[in-house]
Design a protein around this motif. Structure first.
Motif, PDB file in Angstrom:
ATOM      1  N   UNK A   1     -70.691 -41.725  49.081  1.00 36.38           N
ATOM      2  CA  UNK A   1     -72.081 -42.389  49.226  1.00 36.38           C
ATOM      3  C   UNK A   1     -72.658 -42.829  47.875  1.00 36.38           C
ATOM      4  N   UNK A   2     -72.359 -42.082  46.968  1.00 30.05           N
ATOM      5  CA  UNK A   2     -72.828 -42.634  45.518  1.00 30.05           C
ATOM      6  C   UNK A   2     -71.815 -43.836  45.230  1.00 30.05           C
ATOM      7  N   UNK A   3     -70.724 -43.862  45.456  1.00 36.82           N
ATOM      8  CA  UNK A   3     -70.006 -45.108  45.221  1.00 36.82           C
ATOM      9  C   UNK A   3     -70.539 -46.286  46.064  1.00 36.82           C
ATOM     10  N   UNK A   4     -71.214 -46.179  47.173  1.00 36.81           N
ATOM     11  CA  UNK A   4     -71.637 -47.246  47.873  1.00 36.81           C
ATOM     12  C   UNK A   4     -72.962 -47.790  47.536  1.00 36.81           C
ATOM     13  N   UNK A   5     -73.592 -47.193  46.300  1.00 37.77           N
ATOM     14  CA  UNK A   5     -74.862 -47.606  45.968  1.00 37.77           C
ATOM     15  C   UNK A   5     -74.959 -49.161  45.570  1.00 37.77           C
ATOM     16  N   UNK A   6     -73.988 -49.450  44.856  1.00 34.65           N
ATOM     17  CA  UNK A   6     -73.638 -50.934  44.418  1.00 34.65           C
ATOM     18  C   UNK A   6     -72.616 -51.390  45.039  1.00 34.65           C
ATOM     19  N   UNK A   7     -72.628 -52.583  45.437  1.00 37.73           N
ATOM     20  CA  UNK A   7     -71.573 -53.497  46.115  1.00 37.73           C
ATOM     21  C   UNK A   7     -71.482 -54.690  45.498  1.00 37.73           C
TER      22      UNK A   7
ATOM     23  N   UNK B   1     -80.797 -48.341  50.726  1.00 35.73           N
ATOM     24  CA  UNK B   1     -80.593 -47.355  51.832  1.00 35.73           C
ATOM     25  C   UNK B   1     -79.130 -47.486  52.492  1.00 35.73           C
ATOM     26  N   UNK B   2     -79.015 -46.205  53.347  1.00 33.18           N
ATOM     27  CA  UNK B   2     -77.604 -45.942  53.956  1.00 33.18           C
ATOM     28  C   UNK B   2     -77.249 -47.413  54.793  1.00 33.18           C
ATOM     29  N   UNK B   3     -78.142 -47.834  55.509  1.00 31.94           N
ATOM     30  CA  UNK B   3     -77.813 -49.108  56.421  1.00 31.94           C
ATOM     31  C   UNK B   3     -77.475 -50.190  55.762  1.00 31.94           C
ATOM     32  N   UNK B   4     -78.122 -50.301  54.600  1.00 38.08           N
ATOM     33  CA  UNK B   4     -77.686 -51.612  53.632  1.00 38.08           C
ATOM     34  C   UNK B   4     -76.202 -51.560  53.091  1.00 38.08           C
TER      35      UNK B   4
ATOM     36  N   UNK C   1     -71.295 -53.030  62.788  1.00 37.84           N
ATOM     37  CA  UNK C   1     -71.248 -51.571  62.834  1.00 37.84           C
ATOM     38  C   UNK C   1     -72.583 -50.927  62.429  1.00 37.84           C
ATOM     39  N   UNK C   2     -73.466 -51.649  62.195  1.00 41.17           N
ATOM     40  CA  UNK C   2     -74.801 -51.099  61.912  1.00 41.17           C
ATOM     41  C   UNK C   2     -75.336 -50.241  62.800  1.00 41.17           C
ATOM     42  N   UNK C   3     -75.498 -50.344  63.982  1.00 36.97           N
ATOM     43  CA  UNK C   3     -76.205 -49.860  64.912  1.00 36.97           C
ATOM     44  C   UNK C   3     -75.361 -48.289  65.099  1.00 36.97           C
ATOM     45  N   UNK C   4     -74.225 -48.308  65.255  1.00 39.07           N
ATOM     46  CA  UNK C   4     -73.384 -46.936  65.592  1.00 39.07           C
ATOM     47  C   UNK C   4     -73.374 -46.222  64.245  1.00 39.07           C
ATOM     48  N   UNK C   5     -73.006 -46.919  63.087  1.00 32.98           N
ATOM     49  CA  UNK C   5     -73.138 -45.914  61.962  1.00 32.98           C
ATOM     50  C   UNK C   5     -74.370 -45.177  61.807  1.00 32.98           C
ATOM     51  N   UNK C   6     -75.624 -46.173  61.856  1.00 32.18           N
ATOM     52  CA  UNK C   6     -76.945 -45.701  61.779  1.00 32.18           C
ATOM     53  C   UNK C   6     -77.169 -44.505  62.957  1.00 32.18           C
ATOM     54  N   UNK C   7     -76.645 -44.706  64.180  1.00 35.17           N
ATOM     55  CA  UNK C   7     -76.881 -43.810  65.080  1.00 35.17           C
ATOM     56  C   UNK C   7     -76.254 -42.414  64.955  1.00 35.17           C
TER      57      UNK C   7
END
Length: 117
Positions: free
Chosen positions: A65-71, A82-85, A95-101
């Motif tokens: 999750x920390x590695x995903x902070x900057x893309x 945010x996680x969804x971003x 995949x935003x809906x299912x991962x968010x769910x």
């Protein structure tokens, strides 16, 4: 703040000290209180194995999750506040809906577990 449009309006006031206190309160609130019960249920062999396994899993997922902070670059990439971003950048909008769910279901399950504990 850098010139990134994702940072507009976001003011971060946390320090290392506040992060340490958050971790301490989480560990004391759930980990220490449930530790004796966990060992009583699992025993002295399986208890430490499960405890170390869960610690390793938590470390691994936190690092991801920390590695995903900057893309896409960890230093100059776009900030994902945010996680969804982060999901939208890495997996695409489908995949935003299912991962968010799944993420919010996990958060609610954790909330329920902490409440019961």
């Amino acid at each position: 703040m850098d010139d990134n449009p994702m940072n507009i309006g976001i003011e971060r006031r946390g320090t290392v000290l506040t992060a340490i206190w958050h971790v301490i309160t989480i560990l004391l609130g759930s980990g220490v209180l449930a530790l004796a019960w966990s060992f009583a249920q699992l025993g002295w062999v399986a208890g430490p194995i499960v405890l170390v396994s869960m610690a390793a899993l938590t470390y691994f997922t936190s690092a991801l999750l920390a590695d995903c902070y900057r893309y896409p670059d960890p230093v100059t990439g776009t900030v994902n506040p945010e996680y969804i971003d982060a999901v939208r950048c890495y997996l695409g909008p489908r995949n935003v809906f299912w991962c968010g769910f799944i993420q919010y279901a996990s958060i609610w399950a954790t909330l329920l577990g902490y409440t019961i504990t």
